[in-house]
Scaffold this motif. Structure first.
Motif, short mmCIF file in Angstrom:
data_model
loop_
_atom_site.label_atom_id
_atom_site.label_comp_id
_atom_site.label_asym_id
_atom_site.label_seq_id
_atom_site.Cartn_x
_atom_site.Cartn_y
_atom_site.Cartn_z
N LEU A 47 -10.19 -29.65 49.48
CA LEU A 47 -11.47 -30.34 49.61
C LEU A 47 -11.21 -31.70 50.25
CD1 LEU A 47 -12.91 -29.55 46.06
CD2 LEU A 47 -13.39 -28.35 48.20
N ARG A 48 -12.10 -32.12 51.14
CA ARG A 48 -11.94 -33.39 51.85
C ARG A 48 -12.83 -34.46 51.19
NH1 ARG A 48 -10.46 -34.29 57.11
NH2 ARG A 48 -8.91 -32.69 56.58
N TYR A 49 -12.19 -35.46 50.61
CA TYR A 49 -12.89 -36.60 50.00
C TYR A 49 -12.64 -37.85 50.84
CZ TYR A 49 -13.86 -34.11 45.61
OH TYR A 49 -14.32 -33.23 44.67
N TYR A 50 -13.60 -38.78 50.77
CA TYR A 50 -13.45 -40.07 51.44
C TYR A 50 -13.60 -41.20 50.43
CZ TYR A 50 -13.53 -37.65 55.87
OH TYR A 50 -13.21 -36.82 56.92
N VAL A 51 -12.75 -42.21 50.59
CA VAL A 51 -12.81 -43.42 49.78
C VAL A 51 -13.18 -44.57 50.70
CG1 VAL A 51 -11.57 -44.96 48.23
CG2 VAL A 51 -11.07 -42.50 48.20
N ASP A 52 -14.27 -45.25 50.38
CA ASP A 52 -14.88 -46.25 51.27
C ASP A 52 -14.87 -47.60 50.56
OD1 ASP A 52 -16.66 -47.84 52.71
OD2 ASP A 52 -18.41 -46.61 52.27
N THR A 53 -14.21 -48.60 51.16
CA THR A 53 -14.19 -49.95 50.61
C THR A 53 -14.89 -50.94 51.53
OG1 THR A 53 -12.02 -50.42 51.58
CG2 THR A 53 -12.04 -49.50 49.36
N SER A 54 -15.83 -50.46 52.33
CA SER A 54 -16.50 -51.30 53.33
C SER A 54 -17.42 -52.35 52.71
CB SER A 54 -17.33 -50.43 54.27
OG SER A 54 -18.42 -49.83 53.58
N ARG A 55 -17.86 -52.11 51.46
CA ARG A 55 -18.84 -52.96 50.77
C ARG A 55 -20.20 -52.98 51.48
NH1 ARG A 55 -17.11 -56.18 46.60
NH2 ARG A 55 -14.86 -56.15 46.21
N GLN A 56 -20.46 -52.00 52.30
CA GLN A 56 -21.75 -51.91 52.97
C GLN A 56 -22.74 -51.12 52.11
OE1 GLN A 56 -20.79 -50.17 56.78
NE2 GLN A 56 -20.34 -52.14 57.70
N GLY A 57 -23.99 -51.57 52.12
CA GLY A 57 -25.02 -50.86 51.39
C GLY A 57 -25.46 -49.61 52.12
N THR A 58 -26.04 -48.69 51.40
CA THR A 58 -26.58 -47.46 51.98
C THR A 58 -27.95 -47.20 51.37
OG1 THR A 58 -25.56 -46.05 50.30
CG2 THR A 58 -24.28 -46.46 52.27
N GLN A 59 -28.72 -46.33 52.02
CA GLN A 59 -30.05 -46.00 51.52
C GLN A 59 -29.98 -45.28 50.18
OE1 GLN A 59 -31.98 -43.72 54.59
NE2 GLN A 59 -32.29 -45.49 55.92
N GLN A 60 -28.98 -44.43 50.03
CA GLN A 60 -28.84 -43.64 48.81
C GLN A 60 -27.38 -43.23 48.66
OE1 GLN A 60 -31.46 -40.28 48.57
NE2 GLN A 60 -30.57 -39.50 46.68
N GLU A 61 -26.85 -43.38 47.46
CA GLU A 61 -25.48 -42.97 47.21
C GLU A 61 -25.40 -41.46 47.03
OE1 GLU A 61 -23.07 -44.85 47.66
OE2 GLU A 61 -23.95 -46.84 47.58
N THR A 62 -24.27 -40.91 47.43
CA THR A 62 -24.10 -39.46 47.36
C THR A 62 -22.88 -39.05 46.54
OG1 THR A 62 -22.81 -39.51 49.41
CG2 THR A 62 -25.19 -39.12 49.60
N GLY A 63 -22.23 -40.03 45.93
CA GLY A 63 -21.05 -39.71 45.15
C GLY A 63 -20.81 -40.75 44.08
N LEU A 64 -19.56 -41.06 43.83
CA LEU A 64 -19.18 -42.01 42.80
C LEU A 64 -19.16 -43.42 43.39
CD1 LEU A 64 -17.98 -42.59 39.95
CD2 LEU A 64 -15.73 -42.23 40.97
N VAL A 65 -19.73 -44.39 42.65
CA VAL A 65 -19.77 -45.78 43.11
C VAL A 65 -19.09 -46.66 42.07
CG1 VAL A 65 -21.25 -47.72 43.70
CG2 VAL A 65 -21.90 -45.41 44.39
N LEU A 66 -18.21 -47.54 42.52
CA LEU A 66 -17.53 -48.49 41.64
C LEU A 66 -18.03 -49.89 41.96
CD1 LEU A 66 -13.87 -47.12 41.98
CD2 LEU A 66 -15.60 -46.48 40.30
N GLY A 67 -18.58 -50.58 40.95
CA GLY A 67 -19.05 -51.94 41.14
C GLY A 67 -20.52 -52.02 41.45
#
Length: 379
Positions: A47-67
């Protein structure tokens, strides 16, 4: 970032493999393959997962959010549920793509196939209609108006961009196939192709757009940090910074493609390469007002990497393209930006555990910064 994924998914570290990494926002986004254990000894495709530390906002989250939800320290999503590209998860499946195509008058098309994906930025998918391929580009909704207006401006200037079949404000654009054949699949004369690219750059400079270009120099620090364990990379970064500083007062901004290389070009094919003309230009999404050294640097860097990867029987022609382009365009600033591209390619090679390739890329960066011509050890 691997430890974040290991902890979030509660899997063993050896089940997680880094496959990609690139800058995004104030941080980066990294892709990992996670071994899928379905029990009973049945281990399917990872399975392909992505980890994003951009600190950019999005319209809606689709996974796990830290902070903080408005500027999370990190987010994790499972492909294709990219929160920056809200249309991607739906368009990646046949029914949603078929519905969108039908609204544009295209029916009986195949299921979408991923062609390219830059997490958090854009994805390109292909669907095959009965009579032609159609390209589906998924981008951030905030960028859709810029991209469409840029295509209109390019068409008005007579640039050979693919026709837009339709688009939606949630970030989906449908394109016709570009006219001609991809340059990588056509015979071309190196000297003639460089001349044609020069003519194309002049036409691009005439496009009317208010948008600014974000150049490769903005990624220098990120690339250098990722290669901080390498003395050769530190030397390249230091020399590139010095060259950019020395030439800053020479920059006269103009409209620039932003990622111009022969992978973005389609050519008419007469079978000999002597009369092949540029008939298609891709990916004008990032076109904007910026440093005119950006495009020649990107072109030469892409050609250099291509030459290093080309089979021996065809390698000399690509190296000739590199030599001619560098002899015509190789100012100190172009060479500095070329070196930054090499840092980016070297970082990707390190992530793939390709030590020899990363060393050759950084060596070529040093050679070009010193006024020389790049090469490979097999030449």
């Amino acid at each position: 970032m691997q430890h974040l994924l290991v902890e979030a998914l509660e899997v063993a570290p050896e089940a997680v493999t880094l496959v990609s990494r690139e800058p995004l926002g104030a941080g980066s986004v990294s892709g990992f393959d996670v071994a899928a254990d379905r029990g009973g000894g049945d281990s399917g495709d990872p399975l392909r997962y992505y980890v994003d530390t951009s600190r950019q906002g999005t319209q809606q989250e689709t996974g796990l959010v830290l902070g903080d939800l408005n500027a999370p320290e990190a987010r994790i999503w499972l492909h294709p549920a990219d929160p920056h590209l809200p249309a991607l998860a739906a368009i990646a499946f046949h029914d949603a793509a078929a519905s969108l195509l039908a609204r544009c008058g295209v029916t009986d098309a195949s299921a979408p196939t991923f062609i390219a994906y830059r997490p958090g930025r854009r994805a390109v998918l292909r669907v095959d209609a009965p009579d032609r391929p159609i390209w589906v580009k998924v981008v951030r909704p905030s960028r859709i108006e810029r991209i469409i207006s840029t295509h209109v401006a390019c068409e008005q200037e007579g640039l050979p961009v693919p026709a837009v079949l339709g688009w939606s404000p949630d970030g989906v654009i449908l394109f016709e196939n570009a006219v001609g054949t991809p340059a990588a699949e056509v015979l071309w004369d190196p000297d003639d192709l460089v001349t044609q690219v020069d003519e194309l750059r002049t036409r691009i400079a005439s496009v009317e757009t208010p948008h600014k270009l974000r150049g490769v120099a903005d990624r220098l620090d990120w690339y250098a940090d990722g290669l901080s364990h390498r003395d050769d990379a530190a030397q390249v970064a230091r020399l590139a910074r010095g060259a950019l500083a020395d030439t800053e007062n020479q920059v006269r901004e103009q409209v620039t493609h932003g990622d111009l290389h022969f992978g973005q070009l389609f050519l008419s094919d007469d079978g000999t390469g002597e009369h092949s003309r540029i008939s298609g230009l891709l990916d004008v999404d990032t076109m904007g007002i910026g440093d005119p050294a950006e495009d020649p640097a990107a072109f030469i860097a892409h050609a250099t990497v291509s030459a290093m990867l080309t089979p021996p029987e065809a390698r000399e022609r690509v190296w000739s393209l590199v030599e001619i382009a560098l002899s015509r365009w190789g100012s100190e600033r172009v060479r500095a930006l070329f070196a930054i591209h090499m840092l980016g390619h070297a970082l990707a090679a390190v992530d793939r555990d390709e030590e020899v390739m990363s060393r050759m890329l950084l060596r070529n960066a040093q050679v070009v910064l010193s006024g020389g011509q790049p090469s490979d050890e097999q030449r």
